[in-house]
Write a protein that holds these residues in place. Structure first.
Motif, PDB file in Angstrom:
ATOM      1  N   PHE B 196       0.743  -1.234  -0.049  1.00 26.44           N
ATOM      2  CA  PHE B 196       0.077   0.066  -0.127  1.00 26.44           C
ATOM      3  C   PHE B 196       0.694   1.288   0.037  1.00 26.44           C
ATOM      4  O   PHE B 196       0.303   2.318  -0.146  1.00 26.44           O
ATOM      5  N   HIS B 197       1.969   1.166   0.244  1.00 25.88           N
ATOM      6  CA  HIS B 197       3.065   2.397   0.373  1.00 25.88           C
ATOM      7  C   HIS B 197       4.167   2.198  -0.405  1.00 25.88           C
ATOM      8  O   HIS B 197       4.237   1.897  -1.326  1.00 25.88           O
ATOM      9  N   ASP B 198       5.338   2.112   0.464  1.00 20.49           N
ATOM     10  CA  ASP B 198       6.482   1.848  -0.257  1.00 20.49           C
ATOM     11  C   ASP B 198       7.315   0.863   0.652  1.00 20.49           C
ATOM     12  O   ASP B 198       6.991   0.630   1.644  1.00 20.49           O
ATOM     13  N   ARG B 199       8.485   0.204  -0.117  1.00 21.38           N
ATOM     14  CA  ARG B 199       9.292  -0.727   0.473  1.00 21.38           C
ATOM     15  C   ARG B 199      10.004  -0.137   1.840  1.00 21.38           C
ATOM     16  O   ARG B 199      10.287  -1.039   2.729  1.00 21.38           O
ATOM     17  N   ARG B 200      10.327   1.132   1.875  1.00 24.03           N
ATOM     18  CA  ARG B 200      11.077   1.410   2.970  1.00 24.03           C
ATOM     19  C   ARG B 200      10.129   1.437   4.160  1.00 24.03           C
ATOM     20  O   ARG B 200      10.382   1.090   5.143  1.00 24.03           O
ATOM     21  N   ALA B 201       8.851   1.739   4.018  1.00 18.07           N
ATOM     22  CA  ALA B 201       7.997   1.649   5.004  1.00 18.07           C
ATOM     23  C   ALA B 201       7.406   0.319   5.348  1.00 18.07           C
ATOM     24  O   ALA B 201       7.503  -0.076   6.656  1.00 18.07           O
ATOM     25  N   GLY B 202       7.669  -0.499   4.396  1.00 13.44           N
ATOM     26  CA  GLY B 202       7.247  -1.930   4.928  1.00 13.44           C
ATOM     27  C   GLY B 202       8.439  -2.724   5.449  1.00 13.44           C
ATOM     28  O   GLY B 202       8.373  -3.270   6.553  1.00 13.44           O
ATOM     29  N   LEU B 203       9.723  -2.335   5.079  1.00 14.19           N
ATOM     30  CA  LEU B 203      10.725  -3.023   5.878  1.00 14.19           C
ATOM     31  C   LEU B 203      10.617  -2.493   7.339  1.00 14.19           C
ATOM     32  O   LEU B 203      10.926  -3.206   8.097  1.00 14.19           O
ATOM     33  N   ALA B 204      10.618  -1.113   7.463  1.00  7.18           N
ATOM     34  CA  ALA B 204      10.535  -0.632   8.777  1.00  7.18           C
ATOM     35  C   ALA B 204       9.384  -1.180   9.631  1.00  7.18           C
ATOM     36  O   ALA B 204       9.606  -1.580  10.820  1.00  7.18           O
ATOM     37  N   ALA B 205       8.226  -1.610   9.050  1.00  2.97           N
ATOM     38  CA  ALA B 205       7.326  -1.947   9.804  1.00  2.97           C
ATOM     39  C   ALA B 205       7.166  -3.449  10.019  1.00  2.97           C
ATOM     40  O   ALA B 205       7.069  -4.104  11.213  1.00  2.97           O
ATOM     41  N   SER B 558      11.308   8.608   6.384  1.00  2.00           N
ATOM     42  CA  SER B 558      11.569   8.892   4.968  1.00  2.00           C
ATOM     43  C   SER B 558      13.114   9.269   4.855  1.00  2.00           C
ATOM     44  O   SER B 558      13.680   9.108   3.915  1.00  2.00           O
ATOM     45  N   ASP B 559      13.787   9.571   6.194  1.00  2.00           N
ATOM     46  CA  ASP B 559      15.307   9.899   5.962  1.00  2.00           C
ATOM     47  C   ASP B 559      15.754   8.500   6.683  1.00  2.00           C
ATOM     48  O   ASP B 559      15.855   8.605   8.002  1.00  2.00           O
ATOM     49  N   THR B 560      16.177   7.582   6.248  1.00  7.49           N
ATOM     50  CA  THR B 560      16.544   6.127   6.629  1.00  7.49           C
ATOM     51  C   THR B 560      17.767   6.353   7.555  1.00  7.49           C
ATOM     52  O   THR B 560      17.646   5.835   8.684  1.00  7.49           O
ATOM     53  N   ARG B 561      18.664   7.255   7.250  1.00  6.94           N
ATOM     54  CA  ARG B 561      19.765   7.129   8.177  1.00  6.94           C
ATOM     55  C   ARG B 561      19.600   7.849   9.523  1.00  6.94           C
ATOM     56  O   ARG B 561      19.877   7.433  10.611  1.00  6.94           O
ATOM     57  N   TRP B 562      18.775   8.932   9.352  1.00  2.60           N
ATOM     58  CA  TRP B 562      18.237   9.676  10.444  1.00  2.60           C
ATOM     59  C   TRP B 562      17.507   8.752  11.444  1.00  2.60           C
ATOM     60  O   TRP B 562      17.682   8.762  12.517  1.00  2.60           O
ATOM     61  N   ALA B 563      16.512   8.028  10.702  1.00  2.00           N
ATOM     62  CA  ALA B 563      15.432   7.057  11.386  1.00  2.00           C
ATOM     63  C   ALA B 563      16.275   6.093  12.433  1.00  2.00           C
ATOM     64  O   ALA B 563      16.153   5.770  13.319  1.00  2.00           O
TER      65      ALA B 563
END
Lengths: 155, 668
Positions: B196-205, B558-563
């Motif tokens: 539903f969103h993007d792989r970055r959000a999916g991976l974080a989830a 959204s900012d992977t490094r910062w997250a």
């Protein structure tokens, strides 16, 4: 597959098979809690009896805690795998705590039983406590230190 | 599909994991869960479940050998029928049977403890090869460094390895099955959110599900909750896929959702009933294809997926509608084991052999006072929210099998007696705010809860304390209000659920499942020994999905490094304050857990403020938002680590190098 990964994989497999039942080479040791035969000489036992207290639980725990001091037990002449038992017994509170530690060599061992939670209203007075240290194995069982102390609530 | 074996393997891998990120996530979670894995019994009724697994691995449903036992005689979780003893959760155990065979086969050439270390190292090496394929890493260097790291950990495990009896491998297989299930839950959530969103959000989830929710806590504790939570997430994922595809592909996915719901019946029919009803209701409400063919397909699939449960029930009691869970419990004085037809049984229980001070089966020096039916071994006693067997008049001595009519009648009776009552009583609890407060927000010592069974230790958290990331859901009212305003704006959204976007249809299923699975358990809550409100474990997994549907939470990564940096800093902060509390304040276990809980609530509050602030105002920066979302994640990871290394002592660490490390930490 990359060489480094392949080499690591082969090393792992080599060690696994080389130390397995087929090779007869056993690299595992007995569990730290496995008791055996043998005995030990206790040369010193240190317990700060003043730290045996009753005090209210914190952070939302509505109980009274029996705070138990640790025992430092110095042993020598250890053979095989006997264990040290540090027993705190308070019959008036129906509490008997036993901390055990298998010893395999000379040195000072620290035995620290967990504090014991007591439901509210059941530890409002003073109680006689017995603290003892025993050396125990399949071939011996003797008490090497024993004392009594009174523990009272600081509500 | 390709004829090339490698192509076939890649195709299977893509079907299972979606892409390389999914595979890396799954492998990483397996390694992570293994870190605090202890081969042992934390909850008492795991004894009966593990013994049932041993029976199943030997090709039978009834238990004739007490390989694992705290005391002589019976143990909680065993049920009897026709003079035989049975376990429960057969669907969960069926998944573990191949693992029992594999581990026992492996133990013929590898020492059991090293077998586990070898598996960990093997997973680690595959993880290294997959991570090395990502563009952002130098492939050769990543492989070299990763391989060295794995070998160092493996050698350390070998050098510190202690003996693990071969008969413990059945229990290890049971734990391994829930480890794999928990990792799969993370994978499924990744694919669901990424869809539903993007792989970055999916991976974080997916990663957060393993490191920042109670899913990580229960991964190595072989209860049904992990498997059911995974299957429920699977139902939601299959439903979501069905709504984003057309034609037969959609119908296949839809059937997959029903298959997973049907499988749950084999684990816990009570929960499966509600999952099935909610799925069917939302499916019918939102499906574009309501043709007879489609209904026939999903109905048939549901029936087929329920067949193992029906067959098992029939084999045990002759009544397909009577799960073993509702058969009479084995009393504490029962003689074990009853003689079977082939003359087997009656073996002496293994484990817990005579040792000084009764210490043989007593893990890690904890001292417990065994009491019938609800005692622990250095862990926790367990209540079971199940229909009480004594409320039925069936079972026991094995009457003749009922007719089909009686079977249906019994099934309806069971549903109306237990399910109907649970719903009614659950809604009644919704009118008791103090009770809800103690289930969802703050625990401490909860009035009315029987802590005596666990030595009066307040080790049970609420939902929010166990998963402070749920604080992000504080933004839902704001988002709902926005949607309401949009609904009365110039662009009227459709009211027909069949025309909703797939994500919204899936949201409807998640909300319905979470609501129903919560309501039916509310009559039993709050309760001792639920630790993270484990009866709501599937709901918590669904809550993890809901968290990542909040735009602010996705913006936080959204900012992977910062997250990632914020998360690691939060974890470091959590470990410092928690360990300082343990050593500086000399906390007892109940105090330590509650101290952790209060920090978790504080982190949840920061998270809620950050997410709501970002949602309503442009002044809240993405970086502050990232910190606010990372904070509860870090503190939850801290709780998972300290639960595994400090708070709770039982069994022996699967990898002794972890034991050696844990010995250097402050003790309670």
């Amino acid at each position: 597959m990359d060489r480094s990964v392949a080499a690591a994989g082969l090393f792992v497999v080599f060690v696994l098979v080389g130390t397995g039942p087929l090779s007869g080479v056993d690299v595992t040791s007995a569990s730290p809690s496995t008791v055996g035969d043998g005995k030990a000489t206790v040369t010193d036992v240190t317990v700060d009896q003043s730290e045996l207290t009753l005090s209210p639980g914190r952070f939302g725990t509505n109980v009274t805690y029996l705070r138990v001091p640790a025992a430092a037990v110095t042993v020598e002449n250890v053979t095989d795998r006997p264990q040290l038992l540090y027993i705190v017994s308070i019959p008036g509170l129906d509490v008997r705590l036993v901390e055990r530690r298998v010893v395999t060599g000379s040195g000072t061992y620290r035995l620290a039983p967990d504090d014991r939670a007591i439901p509210p209203g059941r530890a409002d007075g003073s109680y006689d406590a017995a603290l003892s240290v025993r050396v125990q194995s399949f071939t011996t069982d003797r008490t090497v230190a024993w004392t009594t102390v009174t523990v009272g609530g600081r509500q | 599909m390709s004829d090339d074996p490698r192509g076939w393997l890649v195709a299977v891998g893509r079907w299972c994991f979606g892409d390389r990120r999914g595979l890396v996530l799954w492998l990483g979670l397996v390694c992570w869960f293994g870190l605090t894995w202890r081969v042992g019994f934390f909850i008492q009724d795991t004894y009966a479940v593990a013994n049932t697994l041993v029976a199943m691995a030997n090709g039978q449903l009834h238990v004739t050998e007490l390989r694992y036992s705290l005391t002589l005689g019976s143990q909680p979780g065993l049920h009897q029928y026709g003079g035989r003893f049975y376990g429960r959760n057969y669907g969960q155990l069926a998944l573990a049977v191949p693992l029992v065979w594999a581990l026992e086969a492996g133990a013929t050439v590898v020492a059991p403890r090293l077998l586990l270390s070898g598996l960990w190292a093997g997973v680690g090496l595959v993880l290294v090869t997959q991570v090395a394929e990502f563009d952002r890493f130098d492939r050769g260097r990543t492989r070299a460094v990763g391989s060295v790291l794995v070998v160092v950990l493996f050698v350390a495990s070998v050098l510190t390895a202690t003996d693990l009896p071969t008969d413990r491998l059945g229990l290890a297989a049971l734990q391994l099955s829930t480890i794999l299930a928990a990792a799969t839950a993370g994978l499924v959530l990744y694919r669901l959110v990424a869809r539903f969103h993007d792989r970055r959000a999916g991976l974080a989830a997916g990663a957060a599900l393993g490191v920042a929710t109670p899913v990580g806590f229960w991964a190595t504790l072989p209860k049904r909750h992990t498997v059911v939570a995974t299957l429920v997430l699977g139902v939601v994922y299959a439903f979501a896929v069905s709504r984003t595809r057309e034609g037969d592909a959609a119908l296949r996915a839809r059937a997959g959702a029903y298959a997973l719901a049907g499988y749950i019946t084999w684990i816990h029919a009570f929960e499966a009933l509600f999952v099935g009803i909610v799925l069917a209701a939302v499916d019918m409400l939102t499906a574009r294809d309501r043709s007879l063919r489609a209904l026939a397909v999903v109905g048939l699939v549901l029936l087929l997926a329920s067949t193992p449960m029906l067959a098992t029930n029939h084999a045990i009691s002759g009544n397909p509608a009577q799960p073993p869970r509702v058969l009479p419990n084995v009393g504490p004085d029962a003689e074990f084991a009853p003689p079977s037809e082939d003359g087997s049984g009656g073996e002496e229980p293994a484990g817990g052999g005579a040792t000084p001070e009764g210490g043989g089966a007593t893990p890690a020096g904890n001292v417990t006072t065994p009491e019938p039916n609800n005692t622990t071994t250095g862990g926790t006693a367990t209540p079971e929210a199940t229909p009480a067997a004594t409320e039925t008049d069936t079972g026991g001595d094995g009457p003749s099998p009922p007719s089909l009519l009686n079977t249906v009648h019994n099934g309806v009776d069971t549903v109306s007696a237990f399910a109907g009552a649970a719903v009614v009583r659950g809604f009644a609890v919704l009118t008791q705010p103090e009770r809800l407060w103690h289930v969802f927000v703050r625990s401490g010592t909860i009035p009315g809860v029987s802590y005596g069974i666990n030595d009066s230790e307040t080790i049970d958290l609420t939902v929010l304390e166990a998963m402070p990331l749920l604080g992000a859901l504080a933004a839902l009212p704001v988002l709902a209000e926005r949607r309401r305003r949009a609904a009365i704006g110039p662009t009227l959204p459709t009211l027909d659920p069949r025309d909703w976007r797939p994500a919204r249809q899936t949201d409807l299923l998640v909300v319905a499942l979470a609501t129903v699975l919560t309501v039916v358990y509310l009559p039993r809550l709050p309760l001792f020994s639920t630790l993270t409100v484990r009866y709501l474990h599937p709901v918590i997994a669904l809550g993890a999905y809901a968290v990542w549907r909040v735009p602010a939470v996705r913006a936080a990564v959204s900012d992977t490094r910062w997250a990632v940096g914020s998360y690691l800093a939060s974890l470091a902060l959590a470990l410092v304050v928690l360990l300082m509390g343990i050593s500086g304040l000399e906390l007892a276990v109940g105090e330590a857990v509650q101290y952790n809980a209060l920090w978790n609530l504080a982190a949840a509050t920061v998270c809620a403020v950050g997410v709501v602030g970002w949602t309503v105002s442009d002044r809240v920066s993405d970086r502050f938002l990232a910190v606010a979302v990372a904070l509860p994640a870090g503190f939850t990871t801290g709780y998972l680590l300290l639960s595994g290394l400090v708070y709770f002592r039982y069994g022996s660490y699967a990898f002794d190098v972890v034991r050696v490390g844990a010995e250097s930490l402050p003790a309670l």
